[in-house]
Scaffold this active site. Structure first.
Site, PDB file in Angstrom:
ATOM      1  CG  ASP A  45      -0.868 -15.666   1.455  1.00  0.00           C
ATOM      2  OD1 ASP A  45      -1.437 -15.269   0.420  1.00  0.00           O
ATOM      3  OD2 ASP A  45       0.210 -15.183   1.862  1.00  0.00           O
ATOM      4  CB  SER A  46      -6.204 -15.173  -1.024  1.00  0.00           C
ATOM      5  OG  SER A  46      -6.176 -16.431  -1.678  1.00  0.00           O
ATOM      6  CG  ASP A  84       0.506 -18.051  -1.578  1.00  0.00           C
ATOM      7  OD1 ASP A  84       1.382 -17.907  -2.452  1.00  0.00           O
ATOM      8  OD2 ASP A  84      -0.587 -17.453  -1.609  1.00  0.00           O
ATOM      9  CE  LYS A 112       1.556 -16.968  -4.977  1.00  0.00           C
ATOM     10  NZ  LYS A 112       1.716 -15.757  -4.101  1.00  0.00           N
ATOM     11  CD  GLU A 114       3.220 -12.054  -0.930  1.00  0.00           C
ATOM     12  OE1 GLU A 114       2.056 -12.497  -1.000  1.00  0.00           O
ATOM     13  OE2 GLU A 114       3.523 -11.055  -0.250  1.00  0.00           O
ATOM     14  CD  GLU A 181      -1.569  -9.247  -6.115  1.00  0.00           C
ATOM     15  OE1 GLU A 181      -2.638  -8.908  -5.575  1.00  0.00           O
ATOM     16  OE2 GLU A 181      -0.840 -10.156  -5.673  1.00  0.00           O
TER      17      GLU A 181
END
Length: 263
Positions: A45-46, A84, A112, A114, A181
């Site tokens: 999602d960067s 993501d 993925k 978070e 991270e």
């Protein structure tokens, strides 16, 4: 390089062989990343920052992620593709199931997400239904507003203990990969040793099982970069050479150095 699966990464962890992850968002770069030997690709999602011009990942939608996942998967038949789940697309187990289904049907091999132990039930439900999960701990960019900025996590004994406990519980819930991270290198090393699943680091020191960087960062295209970023295009003649330099540096142990780590 043959077809990479999670079993491939399990074997690499067991043998101590480092593996590489690079972000990609389209078919062309996906193809090149596979050709230079990166085992895994993260459709991150960067893209909200490096493609869309936002100052965080928060505006990215599940539709954006599905579109770019389809593009990446068309360009690379051999790498393991992780996609993501974007901000607020997995607030409940049912919503996570719907969002993950979109990414898996777009071609992803794994999703993925978070977050810590609050995700355990969601992870279990996804895994039970055949959706592999990569978890993400430490600095989780979707929570940047809660953190008060992009800050290193896990520096106090209490924070470090919490991240380790989250990692163990997430593994027990069924996660098959973990991204760490921006945490101290000694903490990342401890977590990597204690977990059976492969651990990918970004700003987490040299002792994780794999390393990931955002492609635009490692190619020197980003205006402002973090301490852990190295420009692998420097002195190279082509983009392929720059990407290959990153792959080679990770596998040889030349990257990351102490200059790229936090204590």
């Amino acid at each position: 390089m043959g077809k990479i699966t999670i079993s491939t990464l399990d074997k690499m962890k067991a043998s101590g062989e480092k593996f590489v992850c690079i972000t990609a968002y389209d078919a062309t770069f996906s193809r090149i990343i596979g050709e230079v030997g990166a085992e895994t690709i993260l459709v991150g999602d960067s893209l909200g920052m490096v493609l869309q011009g936002h100052d965080s990942t928060i505006p990215v939608t599940i539709g954006d992620m599905a579109y770019h996942t389809r593009c990446v998967c068309r360009g690379n038949p051999q790498s393991l593709v992780i996609a993501d789940l974007p901000f607020m697309s997995y607030t409940t187990a049912n919503q996570a199931m719907e969002s993950a289904t979109q990414l898996m049907q777009a071609g992803a091999h794994m999703v993925k997400m978070e977050g810590g132990t609050w995700l355990s039930d969601t992870i279990s439900k996804l895994v039970e239904r055949g959706i592999p999960v990569c978890a993400h701990l430490g600095l989780t960019p979707q929570s940047v507003n809660a953190f008060g900025g992009f800050k290193v996590q896990g520096r106090t004994p209490k924070e470090a203990k919490s991240i380790l406990a989250d990692a163990v519980e997430i593994q027990d819930a069924g996660a098959r990969l973990l991204v760490l991270e921006c945490i101290p290198s000694h903490l990342a090393a401890d977590i990597s040793r204690k977990l059976d699943i492969p651990v990918i680091g970004i700003g987490a020191g040299p002792d994780t099982d794999g390393q990931v960087l955002v492609m635009h960062d490692l190619l020197g295209l980003t205006q402002h970069t973090a301490r852990f970023v190295q420009n692998f295009m420097a002195g190279q003649g082509s983009i392929s050479d720059g990407l290959r330099a990153f792959v080679d540096a990770v596998k040889s142990g030349a990257y990351p150095t102490e200059a790229h780590t936090y204590s």
